[in-house]
Design an enzyme around this catalytic site. Structure first.
Site, PDB file in Angstrom:
ATOM      1  CE  LYS A 197      -4.044  -2.155   0.461  1.00 18.75           C
ATOM      2  NZ  LYS A 197      -3.972  -3.586   0.126  1.00 18.75           N
TER       3      LYS A 197
HETATM    4  C1  LIG Z   1      -5.365  -4.399   0.905  1.00 18.60           C
HETATM    5  C2  LIG Z   1      -6.843  -4.294   0.845  1.00 18.60           C
HETATM    6  C3  LIG Z   1      -7.665  -4.795   1.870  1.00 18.60           C
HETATM    7  C4  LIG Z   1      -7.151  -5.623   2.999  1.00 18.60           C
HETATM    8  O1  LIG Z   1      -6.180  -5.039   3.749  1.00 18.60           O
HETATM    9  P1  LIG Z   1      -5.131  -5.983   4.568  1.00 18.60           P
HETATM   10  O2  LIG Z   1      -4.372  -4.977   5.360  1.00 18.60           O
HETATM   11  O3  LIG Z   1      -4.299  -6.678   3.549  1.00 18.60           O
HETATM   12  O4  LIG Z   1      -5.917  -6.900   5.391  1.00 18.60           O
HETATM   13  C5  LIG Z   1      -9.030  -4.582   1.769  1.00 18.60           C
HETATM   14  N1  LIG Z   1      -9.563  -3.944   0.733  1.00 18.60           N
HETATM   15  C6  LIG Z   1      -8.812  -3.464  -0.280  1.00 18.60           C
HETATM   16  C7  LIG Z   1      -9.470  -2.757  -1.405  1.00 18.60           C
HETATM   17  C8  LIG Z   1      -7.430  -3.645  -0.264  1.00 18.60           C
HETATM   18  O5  LIG Z   1      -6.693  -3.201  -1.289  1.00 18.60           O
END
Ligand SMILES: *Cc1c(COP(=O)(O)O)cnc(C)c1O
Length: 398
Positions: A197
């Site tokens: 991210k």
């Molecule tokens: C990464 C992501 C998640 C989940 O987040 P985690 O920290 O990996 O559990 C949920 N929704 C979207 C759209 C994502 O890109």
């Protein structure tokens, strides 16, 4: 990763899909936590929550161990359960559908607006709302705001909760009149700090909410619904605790919160670099007008989390990805449509109702490398490799 770290047989990428900046500031912050020997959620986590909230114009925030944990706590705090429906975009990461299903509720899959706006369609949401609908999840694809004004209006009219899956979109202005930052327009905002991210803590997430009581409910459920925390008990000599519900352990560590505080500060420069790279990509890709670029007409704020393109219809994505791989360009697909995964087809017959835009675009979607350590030249290399791959694919066949 250096070439020596690559597992045998893995290609050595010239341009990796995602990367993050971990520099001396992160190392110093983590070292300080380790020296303090207080490793679980405490003072650093509280500071991270306050700083994240302030940056988003929210009164407060709750740090958690992942974005999925944030979505799960939202569902738990709202009391979503059997008999309830939650409207989610099929074109998203599976987590929002999964926490709905785990709560015993039914995920109802909605289509996206159009090939150039891959966010949940408010008109479709209105059609899908029933007396059983408890919540709608809006996901800000690649960090571009979903149509929150229309979604909030539909949600308000029907007494439904609007949850923002802002995993792609920390520190983004919503563009709504008086709407503030993404995550704070709906009732609950869920963020992720997973490794790929825009800001990362390795694993982590954050919650914001309009209603302070709801936020405190999620804070409590994050830590077994105990009436006092270990931090309070250690610090203040609070004697015991009561339990006010069935909670979980979704606490972050002080190590990840220390990382998060530094990473939050990097977002503005990260954003500027991503914006320039996206401009470089768009300029280079203009040479092949058959390649679609979603959100290209948007002028408002965006996190530019992903560089997603749409291949021309009929061009086989696997072949294109293989060409790019041999050119050293790493790609991904965000996302395979959730309503077509076997679990959701089996458990919810989710493939029965057509989602025309999602079904049309998802076989054509491809994500190109995009991160703040990339150069403009690397973006042009990846764009040129894609154009060559598209032009080559299908050649030599009848
Ligand atoms: C990464 C992501 C998640 C989940 O987040 P985690 O920290 O990996 O559990 C949920 N929704 C979207 C759209 C994502 O890109």
């Amino acid at each position: 990763m250096t070439a020596a770290d690559e597992p045998a047989g893995e290609p050595v990428w010239k341009v990796t899909l995602a990367d993050s900046t971990i520099d001396v500031e992160e190392i110093a912050a983590v070292t300080e936590v380790l020296r303090s020997r207080w490793l679980t959620a405490g003072r650093v986590t509280r500071d991270f929550e306050r700083e994240f909230a302030a940056a988003h114009g929210a009164p407060d925030a709750v740090a958690v161990s992942s974005g999925t944990a944030a979505l799960h706590l939202a569902a738990l705090a709202l009391g979503i359960g059997p008999g309830d429906e939650v409207i989610v975009p099929s074109l998203s990461f599976v987590a929002s559908a999964a926490v709905t299903a785990l709560s015993g509720a039914t995920p109802v899959f909605a289509d996206v607006v159009a090939p150039d706006d891959l966010t949940i369609d408010p008109a479709e949401v209105r059609r899908l709302i029933t007396p059983r609908t408890r919540a709608v999840v809006a996901m800000h694809y690649a960090g571009h705001p979903a149509r929150l004004g229309e979604l909030a209006e539909a949600a308000r009219e029907h007494g439904v909760t609007l949850i923002e899956d802002a995993a792609h979109a920390p520190l983004v202005r919503s563009g709504e009149d008086g709407g503030g930052m993404l995550g704070t327009v709906g009732d609950i905002g869920c963020f992720s700090f997973y490794s790929s991210k825009n800001m990362t803590t390795g694993e982590g997430g954050m919650l914001v909410a309009r209603d302070p009581a709801l936020l405190e409910r999620m804070r409590s459920l994050r830590s077994h619904a105990l009436s006092t925390s270990t931090w309070d008990r250690t610090r203040g000599g609070v004697a015991g605790y009561d339990v006010d519900g069935a909670g979980l352990n979704y606490r972050p560590t002080e190590i990840s919160s220390a990382l998060g505080r530094v990473q939050l500060g990097r977002l503005p420069t990260d954003r500027a670099r991503r914006r320039r790279l996206v401009a470089d990509y768009r300029a280079a890709l203009a040479a092949e007008p058959r390649i679609g670029v979603p959100f290209a007409e948007r002028t408002g704020d965006s996190a530019h989390h992903l560089m997603a393109v749409l291949l021309p219809p009929g061009v086989p994505r696997d072949e294109v990805r293989a060409h790019l791989r041999s050119a050293g360009v790493q790609t991904s697909v965000h996302y395979p449509p959730t309503h077509r995964f076997s679990h959701y087809r089996r458990a919810f017959a989710s493939d029965r109702r057509p989602l025309p835009v999602t079904d049309e675009v998802t076989p054509r979607l491809l994500s190109l490398p995009l991160h703040s350590r990339m150069t403009g030249a690397e973006a042009v290399l990846a764009a040129d490799a894609l154009i060559a791959a598209v032009r080559r694919s299908g050649e030599g066949r009848p």
